[in-house]
Write an enzyme that holds these catalytic residues in place. Structure first.
Site, PDB file in Angstrom:
ATOM      1  N   HIS A 102       0.881  -1.165  -0.052  1.00 14.18           N
ATOM      2  CA  HIS A 102      -0.127  -0.045  -0.029  1.00 14.18           C
ATOM      3  C   HIS A 102       1.289   1.089   0.019  1.00 14.18           C
ATOM      4  CE1 HIS A 102       0.446  -1.519   4.378  1.00 14.18           C
ATOM      5  NE2 HIS A 102       0.584   0.078   4.554  1.00 14.18           N
ATOM      6  N   HIS A 104       1.385   5.550   1.704  1.00 16.90           N
ATOM      7  CA  HIS A 104       0.547   6.153   1.731  1.00 16.90           C
ATOM      8  C   HIS A 104       0.288   7.348   1.205  1.00 16.90           C
ATOM      9  CE1 HIS A 104       0.015   4.480   6.161  1.00 16.90           C
ATOM     10  NE2 HIS A 104       0.694   3.270   4.918  1.00 16.90           N
TER      11      HIS A 104
HETATM   12  P1  5GP Z   1       1.198   0.468   7.208  1.00 18.55           P
HETATM   13  O1  5GP Z   1       2.011   0.751   8.679  1.00 18.55           O
HETATM   14  O2  5GP Z   1       1.481  -1.139   7.347  1.00 18.55           O
HETATM   15  O3  5GP Z   1       2.210   1.571   5.966  1.00 18.55           O
HETATM   16  O4  5GP Z   1       0.216   1.053   7.521  1.00 18.55           O
HETATM   17  C1  5GP Z   1      -0.549   0.094   7.782  1.00 18.55           C
HETATM   18  C2  5GP Z   1      -2.227   0.723   7.350  1.00 18.55           C
HETATM   19  O5  5GP Z   1      -3.338   0.785   7.465  1.00 18.55           O
HETATM   20  C3  5GP Z   1      -2.802   2.197   9.415  1.00 18.55           C
HETATM   21  O6  5GP Z   1      -2.088   3.546   8.564  1.00 18.55           O
HETATM   22  C4  5GP Z   1      -3.466   2.051   9.818  1.00 18.55           C
HETATM   23  O7  5GP Z   1      -4.517   2.876  10.142  1.00 18.55           O
HETATM   24  C5  5GP Z   1      -4.280   1.576   7.779  1.00 18.55           C
HETATM   25  N1  5GP Z   1      -5.030   0.798   8.603  1.00 18.55           N
HETATM   26  C6  5GP Z   1      -5.505  -0.969   9.049  1.00 18.55           C
HETATM   27  N2  5GP Z   1      -6.816  -1.465   9.352  1.00 18.55           N
HETATM   28  C7  5GP Z   1      -7.379  -0.727   8.567  1.00 18.55           C
HETATM   29  C8  5GP Z   1      -8.789  -0.970   7.569  1.00 18.55           C
HETATM   30  O8  5GP Z   1      -9.543  -1.905   8.512  1.00 18.55           O
HETATM   31  N3  5GP Z   1      -9.572  -0.067   7.334  1.00 18.55           N
HETATM   32  C9  5GP Z   1      -8.639   1.016   7.004  1.00 18.55           C
HETATM   33  N4  5GP Z   1      -9.290   1.907   6.022  1.00 18.55           N
HETATM   34  N5  5GP Z   1      -7.521   1.063   6.724  1.00 18.55           N
HETATM   35  C10 5GP Z   1      -6.865   0.482   7.515  1.00 18.55           C
END
Ligand code: 5GP
Ligand code: ZN
Length: 137
Positions: A102, A104
């Site tokens: 993903h 951001h």
């Molecule tokens: P990472 O730390 O893996 O780069 O970021 C994962 C992101 O996914 C986090 O910012 C978190 O808030 C978001 N996230 C996790 N679970 C969900 C969810 O069920 N729905 C949405 N919309 N975002 C999520």
């Protein structure tokens, strides 16, 4: 279709978990982060399950990045953002929690608006030695 039954983003793509979707096509989905660090924080993902940016096929990666760029532009135009951070965490050591690639897209309003990427200088790094190890053709 590459799908992981335990993956929260695959569940969103599949419609099993709700999300505020701001863009969708055959290959890419963009939706609001449920825990935004700034107003408008958006995630862009491939519909197929690939664990990391680093392991995603180039054509899919390009499609995701194209959407991320467009969303960054819209955040500037529609939300009044003054800047945008594009952040990709690859693997746990880099802060990746959800193991589905993903991007951001984080609109920025001022440098003290809630998001901070701290970069501390490493001392005494042998730059020629690093170059020797990671130079690519
Ligand atoms: P990472 O730390 O893996 O780069 O970021 C994962 C992101 O996914 C986090 O910012 C978190 O808030 C978001 N996230 C996790 N679970 C969900 C969810 O069920 N729905 C949405 N919309 N975002 C999520
Ligand atoms: Zn997934």
């Amino acid at each position: 279709m590459k799908f992981d039954v335990n993956c929260v983003f695959c569940k969103i793509i599949d419609g099993k978990i709700p999300a505020y979707k701001i863009y969708e096509d055959n290959d890419v989905l963009a939706f609001l982060d449920v825990n935004p660090v700034t107003y408008g924080h958006t995630l862009v993902v491939p519909k197929d399950h690939y664990v990391s940016f680093l392991s995603t096929p180039k054509d899919i990666m390009n499609k995701v990045m194209n959407v991320a760029q467009r969303i960054g532009q819209v955040q500037m135009e529609q939300l009044g953002a003054k800047g945008v951070n594009i952040l990709i965490n690859c693997y746990e050591a880099a802060g990746q929690v959800v193991k589905h690639f993903h991007v951001h897209v984080i609109p920025r309003y001022e440098s003290t608006d809630g998001f901070k990427l701290e970069m501390k200088d490493l001392k005494d790094v042998n730059l020629p030695q690093v170059l020797e190890k990671i130079k690519i053709d």
